[in-house]
Scaffold this motif. Structure first.
Motif, PDB file in Angstrom:
ATOM      1  N   ALA A 174       0.361  -0.767  10.314  1.00  0.00           N
ATOM      2  CA  ALA A 174       1.454  -1.134   9.775  1.00  0.00           C
ATOM      3  C   ALA A 174       2.091   0.029   9.007  1.00  0.00           C
ATOM      4  O   ALA A 174       2.954  -0.095   8.212  1.00  0.00           O
ATOM      5  CB  ALA A 174       1.523  -2.149   8.815  1.00  0.00           C
ATOM      6  N   GLY A 175       1.428   1.221   8.890  1.00  0.00           N
ATOM      7  CA  GLY A 175       1.804   2.290   8.363  1.00  0.00           C
ATOM      8  C   GLY A 175       1.330   2.522   6.887  1.00  0.00           C
ATOM      9  O   GLY A 175       1.988   3.290   6.273  1.00  0.00           O
ATOM     10  N   VAL A 176       0.364   1.722   6.481  1.00  0.00           N
ATOM     11  CA  VAL A 176      -0.252   1.775   5.268  1.00  0.00           C
ATOM     12  C   VAL A 176      -1.743   2.469   5.037  1.00  0.00           C
ATOM     13  O   VAL A 176      -2.411   1.581   5.715  1.00  0.00           O
ATOM     14  CB  VAL A 176      -0.088   0.567   4.311  1.00  0.00           C
ATOM     15  CG1 VAL A 176      -0.840   0.538   3.107  1.00  0.00           C
ATOM     16  CG2 VAL A 176       1.272  -0.012   4.430  1.00  0.00           C
ATOM     17  N   GLU A 177      -1.762   3.475   4.650  1.00  0.00           N
ATOM     18  CA  GLU A 177      -3.428   3.965   4.559  1.00  0.00           C
ATOM     19  C   GLU A 177      -3.205   5.041   3.375  1.00  0.00           C
ATOM     20  O   GLU A 177      -2.331   5.803   3.278  1.00  0.00           O
ATOM     21  CB  GLU A 177      -3.491   4.724   5.752  1.00  0.00           C
ATOM     22  CG  GLU A 177      -4.853   5.338   6.054  1.00  0.00           C
ATOM     23  CD  GLU A 177      -5.236   6.010   7.372  1.00  0.00           C
ATOM     24  OE1 GLU A 177      -6.409   5.921   7.669  1.00  0.00           O
ATOM     25  OE2 GLU A 177      -4.228   6.659   7.839  1.00  0.00           O
ATOM     26  N   SER A 178      -4.047   4.726   2.561  1.00  0.00           N
ATOM     27  CA  SER A 178      -4.472   5.747   1.455  1.00  0.00           C
ATOM     28  C   SER A 178      -5.927   5.611   0.920  1.00  0.00           C
ATOM     29  O   SER A 178      -6.669   4.386   1.089  1.00  0.00           O
ATOM     30  CB  SER A 178      -3.484   5.539   0.281  1.00  0.00           C
ATOM     31  OG  SER A 178      -4.002   4.380  -0.560  1.00  0.00           O
ATOM     32  N   LYS A 179      -6.647   6.354   0.208  1.00  0.00           N
ATOM     33  CA  LYS A 179      -7.958   6.302  -0.317  1.00  0.00           C
ATOM     34  C   LYS A 179      -7.898   5.113  -1.540  1.00  0.00           C
ATOM     35  O   LYS A 179      -8.753   4.282  -1.419  1.00  0.00           O
ATOM     36  CB  LYS A 179      -8.423   7.481  -0.891  1.00  0.00           C
ATOM     37  CG  LYS A 179      -9.662   7.494  -1.453  1.00  0.00           C
ATOM     38  CD  LYS A 179     -10.223   8.755  -2.102  1.00  0.00           C
ATOM     39  CE  LYS A 179     -11.829   8.770  -2.404  1.00  0.00           C
ATOM     40  NZ  LYS A 179     -11.904   7.588  -3.395  1.00  0.00           N
ATOM     41  N   ALA A 180      -6.871   4.942  -2.074  1.00  0.00           N
ATOM     42  CA  ALA A 180      -6.551   4.143  -3.030  1.00  0.00           C
ATOM     43  C   ALA A 180      -6.927   2.763  -2.637  1.00  0.00           C
ATOM     44  O   ALA A 180      -7.643   1.872  -3.072  1.00  0.00           O
ATOM     45  CB  ALA A 180      -5.533   4.337  -4.126  1.00  0.00           C
ATOM     46  N   ILE A 181      -6.019   2.501  -1.487  1.00  0.00           N
ATOM     47  CA  ILE A 181      -5.875   1.146  -0.869  1.00  0.00           C
ATOM     48  C   ILE A 181      -7.446   0.902  -0.276  1.00  0.00           C
ATOM     49  O   ILE A 181      -7.878  -0.268  -0.095  1.00  0.00           O
ATOM     50  CB  ILE A 181      -4.952   1.020   0.071  1.00  0.00           C
ATOM     51  CG1 ILE A 181      -3.652   1.010  -0.623  1.00  0.00           C
ATOM     52  CG2 ILE A 181      -5.012  -0.084   0.823  1.00  0.00           C
ATOM     53  CD1 ILE A 181      -2.408   0.931  -0.044  1.00  0.00           C
ATOM     54  N   THR A 182      -7.816   1.889   0.523  1.00  0.00           N
ATOM     55  CA  THR A 182      -9.273   1.528   1.101  1.00  0.00           C
ATOM     56  C   THR A 182     -10.149   1.299   0.188  1.00  0.00           C
ATOM     57  O   THR A 182     -10.977   0.538   0.254  1.00  0.00           O
ATOM     58  CB  THR A 182      -9.582   2.929   1.816  1.00  0.00           C
ATOM     59  OG1 THR A 182      -8.774   3.370   2.946  1.00  0.00           O
ATOM     60  CG2 THR A 182     -11.223   2.787   2.219  1.00  0.00           C
ATOM     61  N   ASP A 183     -10.421   1.958  -1.060  1.00  0.00           N
ATOM     62  CA  ASP A 183     -11.327   1.799  -2.086  1.00  0.00           C
ATOM     63  C   ASP A 183     -11.064   0.248  -2.758  1.00  0.00           C
ATOM     64  O   ASP A 183     -11.988  -0.565  -2.860  1.00  0.00           O
ATOM     65  CB  ASP A 183     -11.345   2.646  -3.387  1.00  0.00           C
ATOM     66  CG  ASP A 183     -11.917   3.856  -2.852  1.00  0.00           C
ATOM     67  OD1 ASP A 183     -12.488   4.266  -1.750  1.00  0.00           O
ATOM     68  OD2 ASP A 183     -11.644   5.136  -3.342  1.00  0.00           O
ATOM     69  N   CYS A 184      -9.751   0.179  -2.892  1.00  0.00           N
ATOM     70  CA  CYS A 184      -9.281  -1.482  -3.399  1.00  0.00           C
ATOM     71  C   CYS A 184      -9.946  -2.435  -2.529  1.00  0.00           C
ATOM     72  O   CYS A 184     -10.475  -3.337  -2.880  1.00  0.00           O
ATOM     73  CB  CYS A 184      -7.998  -1.172  -3.595  1.00  0.00           C
ATOM     74  SG  CYS A 184      -7.270  -2.781  -4.450  1.00  0.00           S
ATOM     75  N   VAL A 185      -9.529  -2.355  -1.235  1.00  0.00           N
ATOM     76  CA  VAL A 185      -9.932  -3.211  -0.220  1.00  0.00           C
ATOM     77  C   VAL A 185     -11.329  -3.343  -0.105  1.00  0.00           C
ATOM     78  O   VAL A 185     -12.057  -4.496  -0.090  1.00  0.00           O
ATOM     79  CB  VAL A 185      -9.210  -3.047   1.088  1.00  0.00           C
ATOM     80  CG1 VAL A 185      -9.895  -4.103   2.197  1.00  0.00           C
ATOM     81  CG2 VAL A 185      -7.836  -3.240   0.972  1.00  0.00           C
ATOM     82  N   ASN A 186     -12.118  -2.364   0.012  1.00  0.00           N
ATOM     83  CA  ASN A 186     -13.561  -2.296   0.151  1.00  0.00           C
ATOM     84  C   ASN A 186     -14.528  -2.978  -1.046  1.00  0.00           C
ATOM     85  O   ASN A 186     -15.221  -3.580  -0.934  1.00  0.00           O
ATOM     86  CB  ASN A 186     -14.047  -1.040   0.647  1.00  0.00           C
ATOM     87  CG  ASN A 186     -13.796  -0.768   2.013  1.00  0.00           C
ATOM     88  OD1 ASN A 186     -13.624  -1.735   2.934  1.00  0.00           O
ATOM     89  ND2 ASN A 186     -13.634   0.822   2.249  1.00  0.00           N
ATOM     90  N   ASN A 187     -13.753  -2.602  -2.221  1.00  0.00           N
ATOM     91  CA  ASN A 187     -14.314  -2.872  -3.468  1.00  0.00           C
ATOM     92  C   ASN A 187     -13.990  -4.491  -3.857  1.00  0.00           C
ATOM     93  O   ASN A 187     -14.514  -5.080  -4.615  1.00  0.00           O
ATOM     94  CB  ASN A 187     -13.975  -2.133  -4.533  1.00  0.00           C
ATOM     95  CG  ASN A 187     -14.631  -0.831  -4.513  1.00  0.00           C
ATOM     96  OD1 ASN A 187     -15.606  -0.582  -3.970  1.00  0.00           O
ATOM     97  ND2 ASN A 187     -14.042   0.467  -5.115  1.00  0.00           N
ATOM     98  N   GLU A 188     -13.050  -5.056  -3.113  1.00  0.00           N
ATOM     99  CA  GLU A 188     -12.567  -6.242  -3.474  1.00  0.00           C
ATOM    100  C   GLU A 188     -11.780  -6.334  -5.080  1.00  0.00           C
ATOM    101  O   GLU A 188     -12.193  -7.431  -5.605  1.00  0.00           O
ATOM    102  CB  GLU A 188     -13.659  -7.316  -3.028  1.00  0.00           C
ATOM    103  CG  GLU A 188     -14.025  -7.381  -1.560  1.00  0.00           C
ATOM    104  CD  GLU A 188     -14.896  -8.452  -1.034  1.00  0.00           C
ATOM    105  OE1 GLU A 188     -14.932  -9.447  -1.864  1.00  0.00           O
ATOM    106  OE2 GLU A 188     -15.340  -8.315  -0.184  1.00  0.00           O
ATOM    107  N   THR A 189     -11.154  -5.353  -5.362  1.00  0.00           N
ATOM    108  CA  THR A 189     -10.742  -5.224  -6.633  1.00  0.00           C
ATOM    109  C   THR A 189     -10.107  -6.340  -7.153  1.00  0.00           C
ATOM    110  O   THR A 189      -9.961  -6.898  -8.203  1.00  0.00           O
ATOM    111  CB  THR A 189     -10.014  -3.888  -6.764  1.00  0.00           C
ATOM    112  OG1 THR A 189     -10.795  -2.592  -6.324  1.00  0.00           O
ATOM    113  CG2 THR A 189      -9.561  -3.555  -8.071  1.00  0.00           C
TER     114      THR A 189
END
Length: 302
Positions: A216-231
């Motif tokens: 969908a055009g959304v990708e960044s390290k911040a979002i990857t970490d946020c999703v994986n950490n279930e922040t």
């Protein structure tokens, strides 16, 4: 042979010079001690400042963006949901303060703008029906400036079978709201386009959610970490609790909270989820009924 003359003592001048020398040494020693005290005090102050900054950093980390859930709250979701004024423009807000309640949205009525509010669960098939049915026209209304859209991701369909997908998906959507809020409409649509089957599916993994976001055009390290950490999973849980406890959100027919829950200008939609024309007609009527020239707050705090 002795001369018979004794050795004379220090003269008055010698004693004066000696006293001056003693006073000079005392002043130098006092100055050194003062300098040492200053260094000790400065070092203590620096250590104290560093300690205070460390404490502040811990509060910021745990209160606004700590890993692994905790009390983390995303930015741009002060009401518990994210408000879009166009398909690519979100209203930015600070994160809800740690321990605070969400702030209900104030809507200025002008007799022509529909303020649409939706509480949804990304595992909910009825939410999928409503979203896919109305996605295009809502996007058109946003583009025209005739509507705003406030989306509240909640989680009421968690199970061990779907690996708490409702919570993880709501938390992941909140990651996008926090880091790339102007892309929220796109990822919201994408999550429903890729909704796992409620009965037989095991829910998307975090890696699969990130793939949906990337497509969908959304990708960044911040979002990857946020999703994986279930922040923001704990945030999703707290907002679900807020929604289920709010009497204004309970369906008068069932007496409970369910998804999708949809309001336009504070008026509940109770029509079909697969009839775009019916929702469009309801939207127009709700705008007319609400009138103009006043501000409403919905939902109000219990």
């Amino acid at each position: 042979m002795s001369s018979g003359r004794g050795t004379s003592g220090p003269t008055k001048r010698d004693r004066r010079e000696e006293a001056r020398e003693t006073a000079r040494k005392m002043r130098e020693e006092a100055a050194k001690k003062a300098k040492r005290r200053k260094v000790v005090v400065q070092s203590s102050v620096i250590v104290g400042i560093v300690a205070v900054l460390a404490i502040i950093a811990v509060f910021i980390f745990t209160g606004i963006g700590g890993a692994g859930g905790g009390a983390a709250n995303p930015k741009n979701m002060a009401s518990g949901g994210i408000v879009l004024t166009s398909p690519t423009k979100a209203v930015t807000t600070p994160a809800i303060a740690n321990g605070a309640k969400p702030t209900p949205t104030k809507m200025k009525l002008d007799g022509k703008t529909a303020h649409i509010q939706i509480w949804l669960d990304y595992q909910c098939p009825y939410c999928n029906q409503f979203e896919t049915t109305n996605d295009d026209q809502i996007k058109q209304w946003l583009s025209e400036g005739s509507a705003t859209l406030e989306t509240h991701p909640v989680a009421i369909l968690d199970s061990s079978k779907n690996n708490q997908y409702s919570t993880r998906a709501a938390g992941a959507a909140s990651c996008v709201a926090n880091s790339q809020p102007d892309k929220f409409f796109d990822i919201n649509s994408a999550l429903f386009a890729n909704q796992p089957d409620e009965q037989t599916g095991s829910g998307l993994t975090n890696a699969e959610i990130l793939k949906v976001f990337k497509d969908a055009g959304v990708e960044s390290k911040a979002i990857t970490d946020c999703v994986n950490n279930e922040t923001f999973s704990s945030f999703a849980t707290r907002m679900t609790q807020e929604a289920t406890a709010n009497s204004q959100l309970k369906n008068p027919t069932s007496g409970g909270f369910g998804t999708p829950t949809v309001f336009v200008n504070g008026e509940r939609y109770q029509g079909g989820f697969t009839d775009a024309a019916q929702f469009a007609a309801f939207k127009d009527a709700a705008v007319k009924d609400a009138g103009s020239g006043k501000t409403i707050t919905f939902p109000t705090k219990n």
